[in-house]
Design a protein around this motif. Structure first.
Motif, PDB file in Angstrom:
ATOM      1  N   PHE A 200       0.817  -1.211   0.000  1.00  0.00           N
ATOM      2  CA  PHE A 200       0.000   0.000   0.000  1.00  0.00           C
ATOM      3  C   PHE A 200       0.855   1.269   0.000  1.00  0.00           C
ATOM      4  O   PHE A 200       0.310   2.377  -0.046  1.00  0.00           O
ATOM      5  CB  PHE A 200      -0.972  -0.010   1.183  1.00  0.00           C
ATOM      6  N   ASP A 201       2.172   1.112   0.041  1.00  0.00           N
ATOM      7  CA  ASP A 201       3.045   2.271  -0.119  1.00  0.00           C
ATOM      8  C   ASP A 201       3.079   2.753  -1.575  1.00  0.00           C
ATOM      9  O   ASP A 201       3.582   3.843  -1.846  1.00  0.00           O
ATOM     10  CB  ASP A 201       4.475   1.928   0.319  1.00  0.00           C
ATOM     11  N   TYR A 202       2.574   1.930  -2.492  1.00  0.00           N
ATOM     12  CA  TYR A 202       2.593   2.259  -3.923  1.00  0.00           C
ATOM     13  C   TYR A 202       1.207   2.735  -4.370  1.00  0.00           C
ATOM     14  O   TYR A 202       0.189   2.419  -3.754  1.00  0.00           O
ATOM     15  CB  TYR A 202       2.975   1.024  -4.743  1.00  0.00           C
ATOM     16  N   GLN A 203       1.204   3.466  -5.481  1.00  0.00           N
ATOM     17  CA  GLN A 203      -0.060   3.897  -6.085  1.00  0.00           C
ATOM     18  C   GLN A 203       0.150   4.081  -7.583  1.00  0.00           C
ATOM     19  O   GLN A 203       1.223   4.497  -8.027  1.00  0.00           O
ATOM     20  CB  GLN A 203      -0.551   5.206  -5.459  1.00  0.00           C
ATOM     21  N   ASN A 204      -0.884   3.761  -8.360  1.00  0.00           N
ATOM     22  CA  ASN A 204      -0.815   3.910  -9.813  1.00  0.00           C
ATOM     23  C   ASN A 204      -2.134   4.505 -10.299  1.00  0.00           C
ATOM     24  O   ASN A 204      -3.189   3.888 -10.159  1.00  0.00           O
ATOM     25  CB  ASN A 204      -0.576   2.553 -10.482  1.00  0.00           C
ATOM     26  N   PRO A 205      -2.092   5.698 -10.903  1.00  0.00           N
ATOM     27  CA  PRO A 205      -3.318   6.338 -11.383  1.00  0.00           C
ATOM     28  C   PRO A 205      -3.713   5.944 -12.804  1.00  0.00           C
ATOM     29  O   PRO A 205      -4.697   6.461 -13.332  1.00  0.00           O
ATOM     30  CB  PRO A 205      -2.966   7.824 -11.317  1.00  0.00           C
ATOM     31  N   LYS A 206      -2.966   5.031 -13.435  1.00  0.00           N
ATOM     32  CA  LYS A 206      -3.252   4.661 -14.819  1.00  0.00           C
ATOM     33  C   LYS A 206      -4.538   3.840 -14.920  1.00  0.00           C
ATOM     34  O   LYS A 206      -5.046   3.327 -13.910  1.00  0.00           O
ATOM     35  CB  LYS A 206      -2.079   3.864 -15.393  1.00  0.00           C
ATOM     36  N   PRO A 207      -5.061   3.660 -16.141  1.00  0.00           N
ATOM     37  CA  PRO A 207      -6.313   2.906 -16.311  1.00  0.00           C
ATOM     38  C   PRO A 207      -6.196   1.457 -15.856  1.00  0.00           C
ATOM     39  O   PRO A 207      -5.250   0.751 -16.224  1.00  0.00           O
ATOM     40  CB  PRO A 207      -6.567   2.992 -17.816  1.00  0.00           C
ATOM     41  N   ILE A 208      -7.166   1.025 -15.078  1.00  0.00           N
ATOM     42  CA  ILE A 208      -7.246  -0.358 -14.622  1.00  0.00           C
ATOM     43  C   ILE A 208      -8.713  -0.682 -14.378  1.00  0.00           C
ATOM     44  O   ILE A 208      -9.478   0.175 -13.920  1.00  0.00           O
ATOM     45  CB  ILE A 208      -6.401  -0.588 -13.346  1.00  0.00           C
ATOM     46  N   VAL A 209      -9.117  -1.884 -14.716  1.00  0.00           N
ATOM     47  CA  VAL A 209     -10.496  -2.303 -14.474  1.00  0.00           C
ATOM     48  C   VAL A 209     -10.476  -3.612 -13.707  1.00  0.00           C
ATOM     49  O   VAL A 209      -9.642  -4.486 -13.956  1.00  0.00           O
ATOM     50  CB  VAL A 209     -11.295  -2.435 -15.794  1.00  0.00           C
ATOM     51  N   PHE A 210     -11.390  -3.730 -12.752  1.00  0.00           N
ATOM     52  CA  PHE A 210     -11.564  -4.950 -11.967  1.00  0.00           C
ATOM     53  C   PHE A 210     -12.846  -5.619 -12.454  1.00  0.00           C
ATOM     54  O   PHE A 210     -13.937  -5.055 -12.333  1.00  0.00           O
ATOM     55  CB  PHE A 210     -11.650  -4.617 -10.476  1.00  0.00           C
ATOM     56  N   VAL A 211     -12.685  -6.810 -13.025  1.00  0.00           N
ATOM     57  CA  VAL A 211     -13.803  -7.534 -13.630  1.00  0.00           C
ATOM     58  C   VAL A 211     -14.220  -8.661 -12.692  1.00  0.00           C
ATOM     59  O   VAL A 211     -13.433  -9.578 -12.428  1.00  0.00           O
ATOM     60  CB  VAL A 211     -13.418  -8.104 -15.007  1.00  0.00           C
ATOM     61  N   ALA A 212     -15.439  -8.597 -12.202  1.00  0.00           N
ATOM     62  CA  ALA A 212     -15.941  -9.585 -11.242  1.00  0.00           C
ATOM     63  C   ALA A 212     -16.955 -10.507 -11.896  1.00  0.00           C
ATOM     64  O   ALA A 212     -17.713 -10.101 -12.781  1.00  0.00           O
ATOM     65  CB  ALA A 212     -16.595  -8.874 -10.062  1.00  0.00           C
ATOM     66  N   GLY A 213     -16.968 -11.752 -11.440  1.00  0.00           N
ATOM     67  CA  GLY A 213     -18.067 -12.639 -11.774  1.00  0.00           C
ATOM     68  C   GLY A 213     -19.259 -12.305 -10.902  1.00  0.00           C
ATOM     69  O   GLY A 213     -19.109 -12.123  -9.684  1.00  0.00           O
ATOM     70  N   GLY A 214     -20.423 -12.209 -11.499  1.00  0.00           N
ATOM     71  CA  GLY A 214     -21.605 -11.813 -10.740  1.00  0.00           C
ATOM     72  C   GLY A 214     -21.942 -12.749  -9.596  1.00  0.00           C
ATOM     73  O   GLY A 214     -22.561 -12.337  -8.603  1.00  0.00           O
ATOM     74  N   ASN A 215     -21.534 -14.015  -9.696  1.00  0.00           N
ATOM     75  CA  ASN A 215     -21.815 -15.000  -8.656  1.00  0.00           C
ATOM     76  C   ASN A 215     -20.600 -15.282  -7.774  1.00  0.00           C
ATOM     77  O   ASN A 215     -20.619 -16.225  -6.982  1.00  0.00           O
ATOM     78  CB  ASN A 215     -22.286 -16.315  -9.289  1.00  0.00           C
ATOM     79  N   SER A 216     -19.566 -14.485  -7.902  1.00  0.00           N
ATOM     80  CA  SER A 216     -18.323 -14.733  -7.170  1.00  0.00           C
ATOM     81  C   SER A 216     -18.164 -13.748  -6.012  1.00  0.00           C
ATOM     82  O   SER A 216     -18.545 -12.578  -6.131  1.00  0.00           O
ATOM     83  CB  SER A 216     -17.130 -14.602  -8.112  1.00  0.00           C
TER      84      SER A 216
END
Length: 264
Positions: A200-216
């Motif tokens: 958590f000492d790091y940070q990145n403002p670039k584009p990223i997406v978190f893709v979740a399974g609807g049942n997960s």
């Protein structure tokens, strides 16, 4: 205690297509071949590399399974391929993707994290899976079907057994062998389930997406503060009627979601 790092290892991969480089990273006890169908789809627009992470598939066995170990492997591959790269990482591969994006942000243009969050997972079926696989006497069997029958009690779900047994290889005149380094994975499973606080000492403002399974359950609203502490511009997408193996359960919806993000 973690073993001393041997440094990054040169990873094996399958490759298809031309264009900007895209790396695909599998999860624990997965391998590059699991992503063959998605690789072909992405290969229409990208130079797509489906990677075997260390101690998996055809990649070298090496001491250490921390996410910084694995991210260093990916950084070396990105340098070889020619940065900046795009990365799609599932589960364990998603955590590798996050750490690579945080520590080697200059090498990565966009990242897709599939059904995993930057948290420690206390409980995991993989302890039982690995114990069952390690206990299997390969010298006493000659076919994958025999292994499947012997694992039914320890791993009752047929789909889970089938996934795990893809890691069993037959060699001419040598019988069966495990492709992944099961002992190292078992001994380092604590690292694989972890998300160390110092990241958590790091940070990145670039584009990223978190893709979740609807049942997960692997990406929850309660995880978003941790995600956004690391990635303040994180986006989210949910694939309906999919569990943890989002790309296998809803392949077209998954591809369209990720392709739209990468192209946007």
């Amino acid at each position: 205690m973690n073993p001393p790092s041997e440094g990054p290892v040169a990873l094996s991969y399958d490759e298809v297509g031309d264009g900007p480089p895209l790396l695909i990273l599998h999860g624990l006890l997965g391998q590059s071949r699991n992503w063959a169908s998605q690789m072909k789809l992405f290969g229409e627009h990208y130079r797509t590399l489906s990677v075997d992470l260390r101690n998996h598939g055809r990649s070298p066995w090496a001491a250490g399974m921390t996410y910084e170990d694995m991210a260093a492997d990916i950084a070396m591959l990105a340098e070889k391929v020619g940065p900046p790269v795009r990365i799609v990482g599932h589960s364990m591969g998603g955590k590798v993707t996050m750490v690579a994006a945080l520590k080697y942000s200059d090498l990565i243009e966009k990242a897709v994290v599939v059904d995993i969050s930057p948290i420690r997972h206390e409980d995991s079926p993989f302890y039982g899976y690995l114990e069952a696989l390690l206990a299997l006497d390969l010298s006493a069997i000659t076919r994958r079907g025999q292994a499947d029958r012997l694992l039914r009690e320890a791993i009752p779900d047929a789909a889970e057994r089938a996934f795990l047994l893809l890691n069993l290889a037959a060699e001419a005149n040598k019988g069966l062998r495990w492709k992944p380094n099961l002992r190292e994975l078992y001994d380092r499973l604590g690292d694989i389930l972890d998300w160390p606080e110092h990241l958590f000492d790091y940070q990145n403002p670039k584009p990223i997406v978190f893709v979740a399974g609807g049942n997960s359950p692997y990406i929850q609203d309660s995880h978003k503060p941790a995600i956004e502490r690391l990635f303040p511009n994180a986006e989210y997408a949910t694939i309906p009627d999919a569990g943890h193996w989002v790309h296998a359960e809803q392949p077209q919806a998954f591809y369209e979601t990720v392709a739209s993000f990468l192209a946007g």
